[in-house]
Enzyme design. Structure first.
Site, PDB file in Angstrom:
ATOM      1  N   HIS A   1     -24.840 -55.819 -37.743  1.00 27.54           N
ATOM      2  CA  HIS A   1     -24.673 -57.185 -36.383  1.00 27.54           C
ATOM      3  C   HIS A   1     -24.963 -58.292 -37.161  1.00 27.54           C
ATOM      4  O   HIS A   1     -25.712 -58.934 -38.316  1.00 27.54           O
ATOM      5  CB  HIS A   1     -26.281 -57.412 -35.618  1.00 27.54           C
ATOM      6  CG  HIS A   1     -26.330 -58.323 -34.845  1.00 27.54           C
ATOM      7  ND1 HIS A   1     -25.461 -58.484 -33.091  1.00 27.54           N
ATOM      8  CD2 HIS A   1     -27.268 -59.590 -35.175  1.00 27.54           C
ATOM      9  CE1 HIS A   1     -26.346 -59.971 -32.680  1.00 27.54           C
ATOM     10  NE2 HIS A   1     -27.151 -60.448 -34.359  1.00 27.54           N
TER      11      HIS A   1
ATOM     12  N   SER B   1       9.290 -52.766 -22.587  1.00 27.39           N
ATOM     13  CA  SER B   1       8.076 -53.225 -22.823  1.00 27.39           C
ATOM     14  C   SER B   1       7.255 -52.244 -23.514  1.00 27.39           C
ATOM     15  O   SER B   1       5.520 -52.957 -22.707  1.00 27.39           O
ATOM     16  CB  SER B   1       7.256 -53.455 -20.808  1.00 27.39           C
ATOM     17  OG  SER B   1       7.346 -52.803 -20.504  1.00 27.39           O
TER      18      SER B   1
ATOM     19  N   ILE C   1       7.233 -51.520 -29.450  1.00 28.07           N
ATOM     20  CA  ILE C   1       7.788 -52.594 -29.980  1.00 28.07           C
ATOM     21  C   ILE C   1       8.462 -53.534 -29.611  1.00 28.07           C
ATOM     22  O   ILE C   1       8.508 -54.670 -29.686  1.00 28.07           O
ATOM     23  CB  ILE C   1       9.810 -51.740 -30.542  1.00 28.07           C
ATOM     24  CG1 ILE C   1       9.442 -50.030 -31.153  1.00 28.07           C
ATOM     25  CG2 ILE C   1      10.703 -52.430 -30.845  1.00 28.07           C
ATOM     26  CD1 ILE C   1       9.923 -49.352 -30.797  1.00 28.07           C
TER      27      ILE C   1
ATOM     28  N   GLY D   1      11.749 -43.331 -44.998  1.00 29.63           N
ATOM     29  CA  GLY D   1      11.562 -42.862 -43.816  1.00 29.63           C
ATOM     30  C   GLY D   1      12.162 -44.445 -42.634  1.00 29.63           C
ATOM     31  O   GLY D   1      11.613 -45.758 -43.378  1.00 29.63           O
ATOM     32  N   THR D   2      11.455 -44.379 -41.453  1.00 30.10           N
ATOM     33  CA  THR D   2      11.368 -45.305 -40.991  1.00 30.10           C
ATOM     34  C   THR D   2      10.167 -46.454 -41.203  1.00 30.10           C
ATOM     35  O   THR D   2      10.599 -47.887 -40.744  1.00 30.10           O
ATOM     36  CB  THR D   2      11.720 -45.103 -39.084  1.00 30.10           C
ATOM     37  OG1 THR D   2      12.660 -44.363 -38.912  1.00 30.10           O
ATOM     38  CG2 THR D   2      11.439 -46.390 -38.190  1.00 30.10           C
TER      39      THR D   2
ATOM     40  N   ASP E   1      17.344 -43.656 -47.129  1.00 31.68           N
ATOM     41  CA  ASP E   1      16.058 -44.576 -48.259  1.00 31.68           C
ATOM     42  C   ASP E   1      14.357 -43.801 -48.263  1.00 31.68           C
ATOM     43  O   ASP E   1      14.311 -43.144 -46.638  1.00 31.68           O
ATOM     44  CB  ASP E   1      15.363 -46.212 -47.596  1.00 31.68           C
ATOM     45  CG  ASP E   1      16.747 -46.642 -47.730  1.00 31.68           C
ATOM     46  OD1 ASP E   1      17.368 -46.827 -48.655  1.00 31.68           O
ATOM     47  OD2 ASP E   1      16.849 -47.710 -46.875  1.00 31.68           O
TER      48      ASP E   1
ATOM     49  N   GLU F   1      12.361 -54.414 -17.175  1.00 32.02           N
ATOM     50  CA  GLU F   1      10.873 -52.836 -18.038  1.00 32.02           C
ATOM     51  C   GLU F   1      11.983 -52.546 -16.206  1.00 32.02           C
ATOM     52  O   GLU F   1      11.920 -52.775 -15.345  1.00 32.02           O
ATOM     53  CB  GLU F   1       9.901 -53.462 -17.787  1.00 32.02           C
ATOM     54  CG  GLU F   1       9.212 -51.449 -17.316  1.00 32.02           C
ATOM     55  CD  GLU F   1       9.443 -50.877 -18.251  1.00 32.02           C
ATOM     56  OE1 GLU F   1       9.714 -49.524 -17.799  1.00 32.02           O
ATOM     57  OE2 GLU F   1       8.923 -50.938 -19.770  1.00 32.02           O
TER      58      GLU F   1
END
Length: 474
Positions: free
Chosen positions: A456, A183, A186, A40-41, A37, A205
């Site tokens: 501010h 962890s 993603i 890409g990713t 596609d 993990e």
């Protein structure tokens, strides 16, 4: 010699797209080759759809937080959501982005070739298409093949009960109990989505602490904000040695050090978020005597592909497959650098100034070095490192939003005041980090940054306060 193109780019992800756009600006006749596609990713299975899921699930979390809303004087009734509609929202954004990417290249005259390409010698590519193979030539070639999710040995995926982010992004179901292996970015982002939509999460993990790639202060606070208050159980220092799909999914956990079996989990689903690996095999690099380095394409900071440490003429590589920084915007930056160098304008990529973010609620962002990394450099080069922290709870805009959880941390040289790294967790951290990234790109000192004027009341004053505080002590 006449070539078919000035430049051919293999891979139409964000990196390849960015390179193509800059190549056209530089007057190069350009083609781009994509086997899957366009986009890409990032566009199809990563950045774009995940942010759509995070946006929708984040709204659900916010509307369900009655205590937070009450502090603003707001009361709401029951909150409902439609899983399929959220998934469709993400897919609609993907389609729109992909069509926009294709349209932009067509408007600029970039030829799009669908097929799988491999290098066939200097300045030559063989493209496999449904119609057969064809050979094309180019004065320069950029390889941008990207990466794929890493599935550790012993883990079986079926795309339904055990899956990677490629499948998770479709949000085809909301399993009551989801284990997440990893962890990092993603894992954190999907834990945010799943818990907001009512799932229970167990995060696994292998290292001794969660979020090992983040600055220690940020990781510690992130656990307090993003993990502890939510329906997330954590298991550190253990590997998912064997994951078997089914109902239930079984996960055999072994001790990371002793390799002894610790526990067998039975969950409804398992997301494997153990990182990504380069998609760099079968590119034909052996024809130009290039050997992959741990699977990655070796490059220098001008993005030239290296063979035994020396640049291969007219061959370049960018993006995840180089293993430098697996980020879409890093790939795009590398593409621009490659084009500049092939056009005779020497430039080198500055990885220290490229920011990164996790789009959790609240967000996490950073640029440059962590405190331990900076101290290691200081020890090597003979300078002292200093650190300053400022807090969202002291910021007027954060208080007005009732979103005062978070800190900004600046790591800098004590002698010159040069900013070495900036780390933020809090509301809009991903937007705030760009100012710090620009400062690092210019190797700015906190002493000059302290005199910049910030609007501010805005969240940007968190960095303003940090610069001023650091300048006093440098």
């Amino acid at each position: 010699m006449a070539y078919d193109y000035d430049l051919v780019i293999v891979g139409a992800g964000v990196g390849g797209h960015g390179a193509a756009l800059h190549a056209v600006d530089c007057g190069l006749k350009t083609a781009i080759i994509e086997a899957a596609d366009m986009g890409g990713t990032c566009v199809n299975r990563g950045c774009i759809p995940s942010k759509a899921l995070l946006a929708a699930s984040g709204r659900v979390r916010e509307l369900q937080n009655a205590h937070h809303l009450k502090s603003l004087g707001i009361e709401v009734g029951g909150v409902a959501f439609d899983r399929a509609a959220i998934a469709n929202h993400a897919q609609a954004i993907v389609t729109k982005q992909r069509e926009g990417l294709i349209g932009s290249m067509k408007r600029l005259g970039v030829e799009i070739i669908h097929g799988r390409a491999r290098v066939a010698g200097s300045q030559k590519l063989i493209i496999s298409t449904p119609e057969g193979e064809k050979t094309i030539t180019a004065e320069d070639i950029i390889l941008a093949p990207g990466s794929i999710p890493f599935v550790p040995p012993g883990v079986q995926t079926d795309g339904k009960t055990v899956f990677t982010s490629d499948d998770a992004i479709k949000l085809e179901s909301l399993p009551p109990w989801v284990a997440i292996v990893g962890s990092g970015y993603i894992g954190l982002e999907f834990s945010d989505v799943y818990t907001a939509l009512g799932c229970e999460v167990t995060m696994i993990e292998g290292l001794d602490q969660l979020m090992p790639g983040f600055d220690p202060d940020i990781a510690k606070l992130a656990q307090r904000i993003l993990i502890t208050p939510r329906d997330i159980e954590t298991k550190v220092g253990v590997f998912a040695a064997k994951v078997t799909p089914g109902s239930p999914v079984t996960i055999e956990l072994i001790d990371a050090k002793t390799k002894e079996l610790v526990e067998v989990l039975e969950v409804d689903a398992c997301l494997v978020a153990a990182g990504r690996v380069p998609f760099a095999k079968e590119l034909g690099l052996e024809t130009v005597n290039v050997e992959l380095d741990r699977g990655f394409i070796p490059v220098n900071d001008q993005m030239q592909v290296l063979s035994e440490g020396q640049p291969v003429p007219h061959l370049w590589a960018i993006g995840d497959a180089t293993g430098k920084m697996m980020l879409a915007h890093a790939a795009s930056a590398q593409g621009v650098i490659a084009i500049e160098n092939m056009c005779g304008r020497k430039r080198e990529i500055d990885y220290r100034s490229i920011p990164a973010a996790a789009f959790t609620h609240p967000e996490i962002s950073f640029v440059g070095m962590t405190e331990p990394q900076a101290k290691e450099l200081g020890k090597k080069e003979g300078f002292e490192v200093a650190v300053v922290r400022t807090y969202f709870k002291g910021n007027a805009k954060a208080l007005a939003e009732a979103e005062s959880e978070g800190i900004a941390k600046i790591v800098y040289r004590k002698d010159t005041g040069e900013v070495l790294g900036t780390h933020i967790i809090g509301m809009h951290a991903a937007d705030l980090i760009q100012e710090a990234a620009n400062a690092i790109a210019k190797r700015e000192s906190v002493r000059s940054l302290a005199f910049l004027v910030h609007t501010h009341p805005t969240l940007s004053e968190i960095l303003d306060e940090a610069y001023k505080r650091a300048a006093v002590h440098s």
